[in-house]
Design an enzyme around this catalytic site. Structure first.
Site, PDB file in Angstrom:
ATOM      1  N   ASP A 132       0.860  -1.186   0.000  1.00 25.10           N
ATOM      2  CA  ASP A 132       0.000   0.000   0.000  1.00 25.10           C
ATOM      3  C   ASP A 132       0.893   1.232   0.000  1.00 25.10           C
ATOM      4  O   ASP A 132       2.112   1.123  -0.035  1.00 25.10           O
ATOM      5  CB  ASP A 132      -0.923  -0.010   1.227  1.00 25.10           C
ATOM      6  CG  ASP A 132      -0.166   0.188   2.534  1.00 25.10           C
ATOM      7  OD1 ASP A 132       1.080   0.282   2.515  1.00 25.10           O
ATOM      8  OD2 ASP A 132      -0.827   0.247   3.581  1.00 25.10           O
TER       9      ASP A 132
ATOM     10  N   ASP B  51      -3.292   4.258   2.735  1.00 30.28           N
ATOM     11  CA  ASP B  51      -3.593   4.530   4.144  1.00 30.28           C
ATOM     12  C   ASP B  51      -3.369   6.004   4.411  1.00 30.28           C
ATOM     13  O   ASP B  51      -2.259   6.498   4.222  1.00 30.28           O
ATOM     14  CB  ASP B  51      -2.630   3.745   5.039  1.00 30.28           C
ATOM     15  CG  ASP B  51      -3.283   2.549   5.674  1.00 30.28           C
ATOM     16  OD1 ASP B  51      -4.312   2.093   5.150  1.00 30.28           O
ATOM     17  OD2 ASP B  51      -2.752   2.072   6.687  1.00 30.28           O
TER      18      ASP B  51
ATOM     19  N   ASP C 141       1.402   4.728   2.321  1.00 27.28           N
ATOM     20  CA  ASP C 141       1.018   5.300   3.616  1.00 27.28           C
ATOM     21  C   ASP C 141       1.343   6.791   3.674  1.00 27.28           C
ATOM     22  O   ASP C 141       2.474   7.182   3.368  1.00 27.28           O
ATOM     23  CB  ASP C 141       1.777   4.585   4.742  1.00 27.28           C
ATOM     24  CG  ASP C 141       1.597   3.081   4.700  1.00 27.28           C
ATOM     25  OD1 ASP C 141       0.516   2.620   5.080  1.00 27.28           O
ATOM     26  OD2 ASP C 141       2.520   2.371   4.251  1.00 27.28           O
TER      27      ASP C 141
HETATM   28  N1  DCP Z   1       2.388   0.019  11.777  1.00 26.62           N
HETATM   29  C1  DCP Z   1       2.692  -0.601  12.974  1.00 26.62           C
HETATM   30  N2  DCP Z   1       1.831  -1.499  13.511  1.00 26.62           N
HETATM   31  C2  DCP Z   1       0.693  -1.809  12.871  1.00 26.62           C
HETATM   32  C3  DCP Z   1       0.365  -1.196  11.663  1.00 26.62           C
HETATM   33  C4  DCP Z   1       1.243  -0.286  11.130  1.00 26.62           C
HETATM   34  O1  DCP Z   1       3.721  -0.331  13.570  1.00 26.62           O
HETATM   35  N3  DCP Z   1      -0.132  -2.709  13.424  1.00 26.62           N
HETATM   36  C5  DCP Z   1       3.314   1.006  11.213  1.00 26.62           C
HETATM   37  C6  DCP Z   1       4.603   0.394  10.803  1.00 26.62           C
HETATM   38  C7  DCP Z   1       4.451   0.182   9.347  1.00 26.62           C
HETATM   39  C8  DCP Z   1       3.597   1.352   8.951  1.00 26.62           C
HETATM   40  O2  DCP Z   1       2.755   1.564  10.048  1.00 26.62           O
HETATM   41  O3  DCP Z   1       5.684   0.153   8.690  1.00 26.62           O
HETATM   42  C9  DCP Z   1       2.817   1.145   7.722  1.00 26.62           C
HETATM   43  O4  DCP Z   1       2.116  -0.097   7.738  1.00 26.62           O
HETATM   44  P1  DCP Z   1       2.158  -1.065   6.503  1.00 26.62           P
HETATM   45  O5  DCP Z   1       1.379  -2.269   6.885  1.00 26.62           O
HETATM   46  O6  DCP Z   1       1.758  -0.359   5.271  1.00 26.62           O
HETATM   47  O7  DCP Z   1       3.697  -1.494   6.451  1.00 26.62           O
HETATM   48  P2  DCP Z   1       4.834  -1.123   5.426  1.00 26.62           P
HETATM   49  O8  DCP Z   1       4.520   0.153   4.731  1.00 26.62           O
HETATM   50  O9  DCP Z   1       6.086  -1.185   6.207  1.00 26.62           O
HETATM   51  O10 DCP Z   1       4.806  -2.345   4.432  1.00 26.62           O
HETATM   52  P3  DCP Z   1       4.329  -2.391   2.897  1.00 26.62           P
HETATM   53  O11 DCP Z   1       5.522  -1.965   2.124  1.00 26.62           O
HETATM   54  O12 DCP Z   1       3.960  -3.813   2.652  1.00 26.62           O
HETATM   55  O13 DCP Z   1       3.167  -1.461   2.757  1.00 26.62           O
HETATM   56 MG    MG Z   2       2.773   0.393   3.602  1.00 22.47          MG
END
Ligand code: DCP
Ligand code: MG
Length: 360
Positions: free
Chosen positions: A204, A284, A206
């Site tokens: 996604d 997000d 963010d």
């Molecule tokens: N986050 C967190 N705990 C959660 C949800 C989110 O600490 N339960 C924080 C850390 C993540 C960020 O929000 O890095 C964004 O969530 P994502 O699930 O989008 O994670 P990423 O952006 O790191 O992964 P991707 O590249 O798959 O979107």
């Molecule tokens: Mg993400």
């Protein structure tokens, strides 16, 4: 607790937030195996096991070279008995038998497919599996009632399971910036999540939104969503509050947060044989007051394990409570104000780790 462990070959701090973890992973053969088992544990509501595998994988990601023998791992932190068994299997046989049998299992395959639907978590998927639903076709035929998000998730299944590129993230960033500036001039948009850490793809995109004048951000999210909807750039965007009675509020949930699906127009060269000129992308959006912005940026940049480790470090080593809103010092019984991530690391007694090195 032993925050630092010395070993013959590698010397690695035990908390992921003390380490610099770039995207340059020399042990992906091992971390892929451990991550799959972590994912399987998380999908099965075995969070403890999930974290243990995640910690082991994160430790290996931080090593400067490829591990070729078990002896190199002696004395390293974060490697439990189970993880070591998996690592040994991969080093000796090229694959882990547990990973292979998990991948082949009917349950794991079904959990992957079903939780691949936007709006479907492990609990829902598990319930469906117990009712004999293992794939999308069976789900469609089952007559299960789907909520609005899940319907959209099913409709855009392929798009939403296709990784988002940095170019797409940037294009979406421009749309969000335009939306936010239209409804509240002077607002600021920051890219967070994996793309801020330098990842080239993500599941996604963010974004964190704020305004330099405290209080101006109140009520911003519905206005942004309404603007986006009026522009027909979003599809099925919806607002979810996770503070409902079913799920107790965690420290991630108090911001105004919008899990949405954007309709992103493809550039000419991306058009496929289907002649579809747009694709669905998960976005997000999070709104934060400026007074909490540094904590929000730190909390939403990730990685998830890095965040978890920061909070564990704060609690266990510093007697502080860290969230995406604030840092509370339990000893001094007061909140510690910060306007930058650097200040927060300093309060925590940690060396500053830039986003590109938080890929634990
Ligand atoms: N986050 C967190 N705990 C959660 C949800 C989110 O600490 N339960 C924080 C850390 C993540 C960020 O929000 O890095 C964004 O969530 P994502 O699930 O989008 O994670 P990423 O952006 O790191 O992964 P991707 O590249 O798959 O979107
Ligand atoms: Mg993400």
């Amino acid at each position: 607790s032993r925050p630092f462990t010395e070993v013959a070959l590698f010397s690695v701090s035990s908390y992921a937030c003390q380490r610099r973890t770039t995207l340059d992973n020399h042990n992906s053969n091992l971390t892929d195996a451990l991550s799959l088992l972590a994912e399987n544990a998380e999908l099965s509501n075995e969070d403890g096991r999930g974290v243990a595998f995640r910690r082991a994988a994160a430790l290996l990601k931080a090593l400067p070279t490829q591990v070729i023998s078990m002896s190199q791992l002696r004395g390293l932190p974060c490697l439990g008995e189970h993880s070591l068994r998996v690592i040994k299997d991969v080093l000796e046989n090229g694959v882990s038998s547990e990973v292979e049998s998990t991948k082949q299992s009917k349950r794991y395959k079904a959990l992957k497919i079903l939780t691949g639907i936007f709006g479907v978590g492990a609990k829902t998927a598990d319930r469906w599996i117990r009712e004999g639903i293992y794939n999308l076709e069976q789900l469609r035929d089952s007559g299960q009632t789907l909520n609005r998000a899940q319907k959209a998730g099913l409709e855009h299944y392929d798009d939403l399971n296709e990784p988002v590129t940095k170019a797409e993230a940037d294009a979406i960033g421009e749309i969000v910036q335009k939306a936010v500036n239209s409804v509240l001039p002077g607002s600021e948009v920051a890219l967070t999540g994996g793309f801020r850490r330098g990842k080239l793809t993500g599941h996604d995109v963010d974004f964190l939104i704020t305004h330099p004048e405290e209080g101006k951000e109140v009520g911003l999210m519905p206005k942004v969503v309404a603007w986006l909807e009026s522009q027909k750039t979003t599809r099925n965007s919806y607002l979810e509050s996770k503070d409902g009675p079913a799920r107790p509020a965690s420290n991630m949930d108090r911001f105004e947060r919008c899990f949405s699906i954007f309709k992103l127009t493809k550039r000419k060269e991306q058009e496929t044989a289907s002649h579809k000129i747009w694709r669905a992308v998960r976005v997000d959006l999070v709104v934060s007051p400026i007074s909490q912005f540094a904590f929000a940026v730190l909390g939403w940049t990730g990685s998830k394990l890095f965040e978890r480790e920061l909070r564990r470090w704060a609690g266990h080593e510093k007697n502080m409570s860290l969230s995406s809103h604030a840092l509370f010092d339990n000893t001094q019984n007061k909140y510690l104000r910060a306007t930058s991530e650097e200040e927060i690391f300093a309060y925590l007694g940690l060396e500053y780790i830039p986003p590109s090195e938080r890929n634990a």
